[in-house]
Design a protein around this motif. Structure first.
Motif, PDB file in Angstrom:
ATOM      1  N   ASN A  96       0.825  -1.209   0.000  1.00 40.05           N
ATOM      2  CA  ASN A  96       0.000   0.000   0.000  1.00 40.05           C
ATOM      3  C   ASN A  96       0.860   1.261   0.000  1.00 40.05           C
ATOM      4  O   ASN A  96       0.525   2.255  -0.656  1.00 40.05           O
ATOM      5  CB  ASN A  96      -0.944  -0.005   1.199  1.00 40.05           C
ATOM      6  CG  ASN A  96      -2.156  -0.893   0.978  1.00 40.05           C
ATOM      7  OD1 ASN A  96      -2.816  -0.821  -0.053  1.00 40.05           O
ATOM      8  ND2 ASN A  96      -2.444  -1.755   1.931  1.00 40.05           N
ATOM      9  N   LYS A 100       0.875   4.026  -3.004  1.00 42.27           N
ATOM     10  CA  LYS A 100       0.661   5.453  -2.765  1.00 42.27           C
ATOM     11  C   LYS A 100       1.776   6.294  -3.377  1.00 42.27           C
ATOM     12  O   LYS A 100       1.550   7.455  -3.747  1.00 42.27           O
ATOM     13  CB  LYS A 100       0.571   5.723  -1.264  1.00 42.27           C
ATOM     14  CG  LYS A 100      -0.717   5.237  -0.611  1.00 42.27           C
ATOM     15  CD  LYS A 100      -0.711   5.492   0.882  1.00 42.27           C
ATOM     16  CE  LYS A 100      -1.973   4.953   1.527  1.00 42.27           C
ATOM     17  NZ  LYS A 100      -1.964   5.149   3.004  1.00 42.27           N
ATOM     18  N   ASP A 139      -5.374  -1.196  -0.949  1.00 41.64           N
ATOM     19  CA  ASP A 139      -6.248  -0.026  -1.001  1.00 41.64           C
ATOM     20  C   ASP A 139      -6.719   0.259  -2.427  1.00 41.64           C
ATOM     21  O   ASP A 139      -5.909   0.330  -3.355  1.00 41.64           O
ATOM     22  CB  ASP A 139      -5.517   1.211  -0.463  1.00 41.64           C
ATOM     23  CG  ASP A 139      -5.170   1.097   1.014  1.00 41.64           C
ATOM     24  OD1 ASP A 139      -5.766   0.230   1.698  1.00 41.64           O
ATOM     25  OD2 ASP A 139      -4.298   1.864   1.470  1.00 41.64           O
ATOM     26  N   GLY A 140      -8.034   0.431  -2.584  1.00 44.97           N
ATOM     27  CA  GLY A 140      -8.595   0.822  -3.871  1.00 44.97           C
ATOM     28  C   GLY A 140      -8.582  -0.242  -4.942  1.00 44.97           C
ATOM     29  O   GLY A 140      -8.855   0.049  -6.110  1.00 44.97           O
TER      30      GLY A 140
END
Length: 263
Positions: A96, A100, A139-140
């Motif tokens: 993650n 990012k 994430d996402g």
């Protein structure tokens, strides 16, 4: 895509540190009409040290890395598939973080089993487990925007027919050079080399790409220095990216980002 704004491009390619490292529009095929040679260095297995070094080197050159990880490799009790997986791997906190920072993190199986050795239903179950694990921990994550990178680059006709119903695309073994990214492209093939150092082989494949008028070379590598099957040296990767980014026809881009840009 003819009406892409800078804001939309940032949204498409992901937020994070990478948005400050390079102009996202430079990664879109229709914004760089003179670039006819695409290159994806597809790093498998998720070794922790190699992944951190790879991300750092790509950032140095204002590029996002393409990192493909085994869903459960970080869990206690994970059974190593072979001796080429003996190095420590990252976990989803790291994946993650790297995502990012603008890097691409994609699936490389639930447990790295060779799908050619299994019945279709067992392979299908493992892939669905992998998708579910990523959905819960990355994430996402959206399966229909993801690329499934087959362990051992080993697929079957049945899986190749079924997988596009689950993911955007998949990578398997086959010809090194694909057609340039285009709408609806779901079948990606790659080449690799090992178990020893891959540098001479990779140099030759890049030379083959540049001899062609156009094409998309997807090259499957693993770790850096002494990690993994068919490693390359970190200093070689740094020099390679430095050389290739000076060639105006070359676009170095992760597979998922290349495909997302043309959907």
């Amino acid at each position: 895509m003819t009406n892409i704004t800078r804001r939309n491009a940032v949204k498409l390619l992901g937020t994070g540190a990478f948005a400050t490292l390079a102009d996202p529009l430079s990664l879109l095929s229709d914004s760089s009409p003179k670039k006819k040679h695409y290159l994806t260095l597809s790093f498998d297995d998720g070794f922790k040290e190699s992944s951190l070094q790879t991300a750092s080197i790509f950032e140095k050159h204002n590029l996002p890395a393409c990192i493909n990880v085994i869903a459960t490799a970080h869990e206690p009790g994970f059974v190593l598939p072979n001796e080429y997986h003996q190095w420590p791997v990252g976990d989803f906190a790291l994946w993650n973080e790297l995502q990012k920072r603008g890097h691409e993190v994609m699936m490389h199986g639930y447990s790295h089993k060779n799908k050619r050795d299994l019945p279709f239903e067992e392979s299908r179950k493992l892939i669905l487990q992998c998708i579910d694990y990523f959905a819960k921990h990355l994430d996402g994550f959206e399966a229909k925007k993801s690329v499934f990178n087959f362990p051992h680059n080993a697929s079957t006709p049945e899986l190749e027919e079924w997988l596009p119903t689950q993911v955007m695309a998949f990578r398997t073994g086959g010809p090194a050079i694909n057609k340039l990214p285009h709408k609806g492209q779901s079948f990606l093939t790659c080449t690799t080399h090992g178990p020893d150092n891959i540098e001479d082989h990779l140099d030759q494949e890049i030379e083959n790409l540049l001899k062609q008028q156009s094409g998309w070379l997807i090259y499957n590598t693993h770790g850096l220095d002494d990690e993994g099957w068919g490693p390359m040296r970190a200093e070689y990767l740094d020099a390679l990216l430095g050389r290739l980014t000076k060639i105006k026809t070359v676009e170095i881009i992760p597979a998922g980002k290349a495909l997302a840009a043309v959907q």
